[in-house]
Design a protein around this motif. Structure first.
Motif, PDB file in Angstrom:
ATOM      1  N   TYR A  40      23.166 -24.087  70.796  1.00  0.00           N
ATOM      2  CA  TYR A  40      23.598 -23.167  69.756  1.00  0.00           C
ATOM      3  C   TYR A  40      24.771 -22.342  70.278  1.00  0.00           C
ATOM      4  O   TYR A  40      24.666 -21.710  71.339  1.00  0.00           O
TER       5      TYR A  40
ATOM      6  N   LEU B 250      16.903 -16.213  69.098  1.00  0.00           N
ATOM      7  CA  LEU B 250      17.097 -16.962  67.863  1.00  0.00           C
ATOM      8  C   LEU B 250      15.730 -17.353  67.312  1.00  0.00           C
ATOM      9  O   LEU B 250      14.867 -17.839  68.056  1.00  0.00           O
TER      10      LEU B 250
ATOM     11  N   GLY C 112      13.632 -19.491  64.233  1.00  0.00           N
ATOM     12  CA  GLY C 112      13.679 -20.497  63.181  1.00  0.00           C
ATOM     13  C   GLY C 112      12.283 -20.814  62.676  1.00  0.00           C
ATOM     14  O   GLY C 112      11.294 -20.248  63.141  1.00  0.00           O
TER      15      GLY C 112
ATOM     16  N   ASP D 238      10.924 -19.837  68.220  1.00  0.00           N
ATOM     17  CA  ASP D 238      12.050 -19.012  68.657  1.00  0.00           C
ATOM     18  C   ASP D 238      12.417 -19.375  70.083  1.00  0.00           C
ATOM     19  O   ASP D 238      11.722 -20.139  70.757  1.00  0.00           O
TER      20      ASP D 238
ATOM     21  N   LEU E 143      17.260 -21.828  60.861  1.00  0.00           N
ATOM     22  CA  LEU E 143      17.239 -20.482  61.437  1.00  0.00           C
ATOM     23  C   LEU E 143      16.963 -19.454  60.351  1.00  0.00           C
ATOM     24  O   LEU E 143      17.474 -19.551  59.232  1.00  0.00           O
TER      25      LEU E 143
END
Length: 696
Positions: free
Chosen positions: A173, A195, A197, A201, A234
């Motif tokens: 990412y 992050l 999703g 995470d 995400l």
């Protein structure tokens, strides 16, 4: 009995020449697991208690002599994740992981908080076995470096291998972090990011500055790479800064994330879409709510050709409302969708009860947008009122222009069906805490540097009159209108145990809406029931905003023959400073106290700037630029005097470590370390200067 898993992870191409014959290929053995046959004497398999035996084996001959206690494992499943669990060893000796009920496991994340002294651990095998169900899981761990080859990576993730589904891929990412362009916005404190999703995470990842000296400084955009097992769509980003004390905070503007184009997890063209997570708030324990960590919700995505600004989106469209694909994501309640354009809103599309019951499905309807409404600016989704336990997960709303028959001149009519407007809501709707309504703007193609509309939290306070019989038990609705649109009709629901709309009482609610711009008026409505005297409505952009808009009503709303509701439109009366602009300190928190040490940054501008603010471009010969660079060598007698609320300091010599970032361009910055007595208290502007000294 064994279960063997073979890996391919690529396309199976047709036979050469386009024939239909068989195609042969070799698949490599990924994992060989021992499977015990069911024992008839034991009956049905016992339910899992979440107790797993784990084996982790290093590829090195002996493995590390002393296993650091700071290494933990976090298991991610379809129902959540486990707490950090200590990893016993990497010498293929079994140890227990009490994972708990997290559903079907998806990945295992190894976390190290102290580093491994310059060297990672080369793995050869990772295996888990459930003590109750005897299920065994493998991982593609061969030749994987735990925490990187040099031992500096804080997290290593491994995807679970199952024979009945494709394992999740590793994804890189690309994360772009933009610091706001306001005074003292930058920070030198450590920053971490997570992050999040639908598949899990990344856990907290430190954003290391490395060679980027300008990272997290005012107006700068910093790039980072986060490698993790595919998180799915995400949904949010958690950002935090480890700083405390006056002037150490950070004003974060936006975080943008996309899959690297060459990443195995990027999905074709979608891998180039950039997801935007706006913040536009301070992460500072001395500002506003004093939070140094914030969760940023997904606003939308941008890429070339997506949502360009048009004169109008008039025409026929197909609207799709997508429900999440996991347990309890559906709902029996009805839902409505309103498409808002620049010149007004289209009629709401009603989704009947039960149409969104099934998980992973979508509801489809046709919509005609009149040309005179102009371009689409946002979409509003609202779930009808229900019980507190009722909820629904909306993954996204899409609008696809319908394909039209060709006209007599050979044209293609309104469109070919390829124009799609996307609104990734990725959120739960629930009657609790006013979570029944949500809005998202339509983003134009661009970048986080371009101004974008964001979703704001509006805190609405309603004051009921103090005269007799002023209170009401009727239902109340509010519509807030600004220069950029309105919120739609929002119900001000009564909360359990709270006396809303009682005599002389002020009650507050939170409304989320795409930013409305300067507020103009409010529409207050009352349903059938007792009369109500509404005295005033005040609105702030957040609970600790510096200003609030006030709408003085002083009106009775009574039932009458005009209709089932009574209403009043109230224009803006005044904008005044808010009474509360900062959260109180916790009772056990010590008051912040300066030790008198300050970092002072001097920014030197180009004397040829047209506007004199240091923002012009450098001009002149190489000799002139060299002369500008020499101005970084300040005279040895230069001093600084700092004025505060309790006096001023003695002249402070600007000596000590200097960190110059000048390159002969438009401006150059030199940093100094300075000290001042703590008795100066908080800083204030110098009598001869119109602005406060920078303490960034």
């Amino acid at each position: 009995m064994h279960r063997c898993v073979f890996s391919h992870g690529g396309w199976i191409m047709a036979a050469p020449g386009g024939g239909h014959g068989p195609v042969e290929m070799s698949l490599s053995l990924m994992e060989k697991l021992k499977v015990l046959p069911p024992d008839p004497a034991r009956g049905a398999a016992a339910p899992s208690r979440g107790l797993w035996d784990a084996w982790v084996m290093s590829a090195e001959a002996e493995g590390p002599g002393i296993w650091p206690p700071a290494v933990h494992a976090v298991a991610y499943g379809t129902l959540g994740k486990s707490p950090p669990l200590p990893v016993g060893n990497v010498n293929d000796r079994p140890f227990l992981l009490h994972i708990g009920d997290v559903g079907d496991l998806r990945k295992l994340s190894f976390v190290c908080t102290e580093g491994l002294h310059g060297k990672g651990i080369l793995l050869s095998k990772v295996r888990l076995k459930d003590r109750d169900t005897r299920e065994e899981l493998g991982f593609e761990a061969a030749n994987v470096w735990l925490f990187g080859k040099d031992g500096t990576e804080p997290v290593t993730e491994l995807a679970v291998i199952r024979p009945d589904c494709q394992p999740l891929r590793d994804v890189e990412y690309e994360v772009r972090v933009r610091t706001g362009d306001v005074p003292a916005a930058g920070t030198h404190a450590p920053v971490h990011l997570t992050l999040v999703g639908e598949f899990g995470d990344t856990g907290p990842r430190p954003l290391r500055r490395g060679d980027h000296r300008d990272a997290f400084l005012r107006g700068q955009t910093s790039m980072f790479t986060v490698r993790a097992v595919d998180l799915g769509p995400l949904t949010s980003v958690l950002v935090g800064v480890r700083a405390s004390g006056l002037g150490s905070g950070w004003f974060l503007d936006t975080v943008a994330v996309r899959c690297s184009p060459g990443s195995p997890g990027s999905r074709g063209a979608a891998g180039h879409a950039e997801l935007l997570f706006p913040c536009r708030q301070w992460l500072d324990d001395g500002v506003g709510d004093r939070s140094t960590e914030r969760t940023l919700r997904l606003l939308g995505e941008t890429r070339d050709g997506l949502g360009e600004t048009l004169a109008s989106h008039g025409g026929s469209w197909t609207l799709r409302l997508h429900t999440g694909d996991f347990p309890d994501a559906g709902t029996e309640l009805g839902v409505s969708v309103t498409v808002c354009c620049r010149a007004g809103a289209a009629l709401p599309i009603g989704v009947p009860r039960g149409a969104l019951r099934a998980r992973g499905r979508h509801y489809e309807a046709s919509l005609v947008l009149p040309e005179e409404l102009g371009p689409v600016v946002k979409v509003r989704v609202e779930m009808e009122e229900g019980e507190a336990r009722d909820s629904w997960y909306c993954r996204k709303v899409t609008l696809r222009r319908q394909r039209q028959e060709r006209d007599g001149r050979g044209g293609s009519g309104e469109g070919d069906g390829k124009e799609i407007l996307k609104f990734p809501f990725v959120r739960w709707f629930s009657p609790e805490n006013g979570g029944q309504v949500s809005e998202l703007p339509l983003l134009s193609s661009g970048s986080p540097e371009s101004p974008i509309p964001v979703v704001l939290e509006y805190v609405v306070s309603v004051r009921t009159g103090s005269s007799e019989s002023s209170a009401t038990t009727a239902r109340v609705w509010l519509t807030v209108t600004g220069e950029r649109g309105d919120t739609g009709r929002r119900a001000l629901a009564r909360r359990r145990g709270e006396r809303s709309f009682a005599k002389g009482r002020v009650t507050s609610w939170s409304l989320e809406a795409v930013e409305l711009g300067p507020l103009r008026e409010v529409l207050v409505e009352k349903g059938p029931g007792s009369d109500w005297h509404v005295e005033a409505v005040s609105i702030r952009e957040g609970p600790f905003a510096p200003f609030e808009a006030v709408f003085q009503a002083h009106r009775w709303l009574r039932d009458g023959a005009a209709g089932p509701t009574a209403s009043v439109r109230v224009p803006l009366t005044e904008v005044r400073p808010s009474a509360v602009t900062m959260a109180p300190l916790p009772s056990d928190a010590p008051a912040p106290k300066s030790d008198g040490r300050w970092r002072v940054e001097l920014t030197l501008g180009n004397e040829d700037d047209d506007d004199g603010d240091g923002g012009g471009s450098a001009r002149g010969s190489p000799g002139r630029r060299q002369q500008q660079q020499q101005t970084l060598l300040l005279p040895p007698g230069l001093c600084l005097v700092v004025y505060g609320s309790e006096g001023k300091t003695s002249p402070l010599p600007l000596v000590g470590p200097r960190h110059g970032t000048g390159d002969g361009g438009a401006s150059s910055t030199i940093a100094f370390e300075a000290s001042r007595p703590s008795s100066t208290s908080s800083l204030s502007p110098s009598p001869s200067s119109p602005s406060s000294p920078s303490s960034e």
